[in-house]
Design an enzyme around this catalytic site. Structure first.
Site, short mmCIF file in Angstrom:
data_model
loop_
_atom_site.label_atom_id
_atom_site.label_comp_id
_atom_site.label_asym_id
_atom_site.label_seq_id
_atom_site.Cartn_x
_atom_site.Cartn_y
_atom_site.Cartn_z
N GLY A 130 -8.20 -0.16 -0.99
CA GLY A 130 -9.33 -0.87 -0.38
C GLY A 130 -10.64 -0.29 -0.84
CG ASN A 131 -13.90 -2.42 -1.03
OD1 ASN A 131 -14.64 -2.67 -0.09
ND2 ASN A 131 -13.19 -3.36 -1.65
CG HIS A 132 -16.19 3.32 1.31
ND1 HIS A 132 -15.45 3.92 2.29
CD2 HIS A 132 -16.14 4.14 0.24
CE1 HIS A 132 -14.98 5.07 1.84
NE2 HIS A 132 -15.37 5.22 0.59
#
Ligand code: CTP
Length: 414
Positions: free
Chosen positions: A212-214
């Protein structure tokens, strides 16, 4: 902050229920958003909260009596009814709902309601038995069939009796959100269908892990609300976020880049504007392992494959159609403008919102640069994300009013 409530004339009617104390929060939120709020209380409402509370919050006289001698500066029901942009009744008791349905005008609130042409936003609050009584339900149906009435709630929760059931007034934030939706109906995006993507996609490694990412989704949610407040019909395609579902917006929850691609492509023929604010994964694990991967003694290598670039595919599909208008985001950590310009061209966008990914992700503020298809560059100051959303929406309105994107159309001829 959204502009839609600014300088609007709102009559806030308060009737006699324990939820009347929550109406103070409604009044406060409306005033903070720039609305002029005239509070009208029934006699019963004043048993729960004093008019002084509302006078202090709205900085205006509170109306409680129909036949009090009015000074010139004060207001009678006729002028109140005529200048109202919206009548909010929160809480609305079974008694007041019955009066409204019957067309009674025996106090200042019911007289104003009968007289006004303004839309009505009703937040019922009562004991479950009263709410579920067929008489109340008939009254509600009658009201909704004859007037421009939007009903918010009631929800299920603790009631004045101490019991739990349906009849609890909707939360003030939700009531104010509906006020925004109703007042935005004739706005600068009325009739436009806007698709916004948001959040960070999650690409499964196994049933419990993902890449995932932020991304927090805050920018996309702010864009969806800004479009909604201007009267657009909004679909929000959201990868997982911690944000509550927005009011008055169709929310489609997705997880992966592939799901987002399918949802966006399916919505494309029916959309006038596409805003891709989502942080879409560029790579996903080649396989999502069916069972939880067990740890071993050695390291683990993941084989990643490319996902489809949704915007690039959209560019191909819309070529020559002039629709939808497409807005992209560029998340960069270096050479912001040059990289964003390259993406704008490659993805044949109408507008690119370029931001520094390190500052933007998760924050409530953002400093963006807007780049358009004709080479225009506008650097905005550091702003709250809802303000950035307003600026982007101003540009979207211009795009819809303007001519076609030559670059996108030229490509179609090749
Ligand atoms: N985007 C997309 N599909 C992808 C990846 C990105 O539609 N598979 C969209 C994003 O939603 C954004 C724009 O493309 O509007 C730019 O995304 P960004 O991550 O900044 O750039 P990439 O095109 O992925 O390029 P790079 O990762 O090399 O910077």
């Amino acid at each position: 902050m959204t502009q839609v409530l600014r300088d609007k004339q709102i009559v806030l009617g308060i009737t006699g229920g324990i939820a009347a104390y929550k109406a103070a929060d409604v009044a406060s939120r409306l005033v903070k958003a720039g609305a002029t709020v005239d509070v009208v209380m029934t006699e019963a409402a004043t048993q729960f909260v004093t008019p002084l509370t509302f006078q202090a919050l709205t900085h205006r006289p509170v109306i409680t009596e129909m036949f009090a001698l009015l000074r010139e500066t004060e207001i009678g029901h006729v002028s109140l009814a005529q200048r109202a942009d919206l009548l909010v009744i929160a809480p609305a008791t079974a008694n007041t709902i019955a009066k409204l349905a019957a067309g009674l005008a025996d106090n200042m609130l019911t007289a104003t309601a009968l007289d006004t042409q303004a839309p009505i936003l009703l937040a019922p609050a009562m004991e479950t038995g009263m709410w579920e009584n067929p008489l109340t339900q008939d009254n509600m149906a009658r009201l909704q069939n004859t007037r421009d009435v939007t009903v918010v709630g009631p929800g299920v929760g603790r009631l004045a009796s101490g019991g739990v059931g349906s009849g609890r007034m909707a939360e003030p934030a939700e009531i104010v959100d509906w006020a925004r939706v109703i007042l935005g109906r004739g706005g600068s995006l009325a009739g436009q269908r806007v698709v916004v993507t948001t959040g960070g996609t999650q690409e499964p490694i196994d049933p419990v892990r993902f890449i995932g990412n932020h991304s927090s989704g805050k920018m996309g949610y702010a864009l969806a609300l800004a479009a909604r407040d201007r009267g657009a019909q909004v679909t929000l395609v959201s990868a997982p976020t911690a944000l509550p579902a927005p009011v008055g917006v169709q929310l489609v929850a997705v997880q992966t880049a592939q799901e987002m691609r399918q949802t966006v492509l399916a919505a494309l023929p029916e959309s006038d504007v596409l805003i891709m604010a989502a942080a879409v994964a560029d790579y996903r694990p080649a396989v999502a392992v069916a069972h939880k991967i067990k740890k071993g003694e050695t390291g683990l290598e993941l084989n990643l494959v490319r996902t489809t670039d949704i915007l690039a595919e959209v560019a191909t599909r819309r070529a020559g159609l002039g629709r939808p208008r497409v807005v992209g985001f560029a998340a960069e950590t270096q050479d912001l403008v040059a990289n964003a310009q390259a993406k704008l061209k490659a993805k044949r966008l109408d507008l690119m919102v370029a931001n520094d990914a390190r500052q933007a992700m998760g924050a409530d503020v953002n400093q963006v640069t807007l780049l358009d298809a004709s080479g225009g560059i506008e650097e905005l100051p550091l702003l709250p994300k809802d303000e950035v959303a307003e600026r982007v929406m101003d540009r979207v309105v211009e795009l819809l009013q303007g001519g076609s994107n030559e670059q996108a159309d030229e490509q179609a001829l090749e």
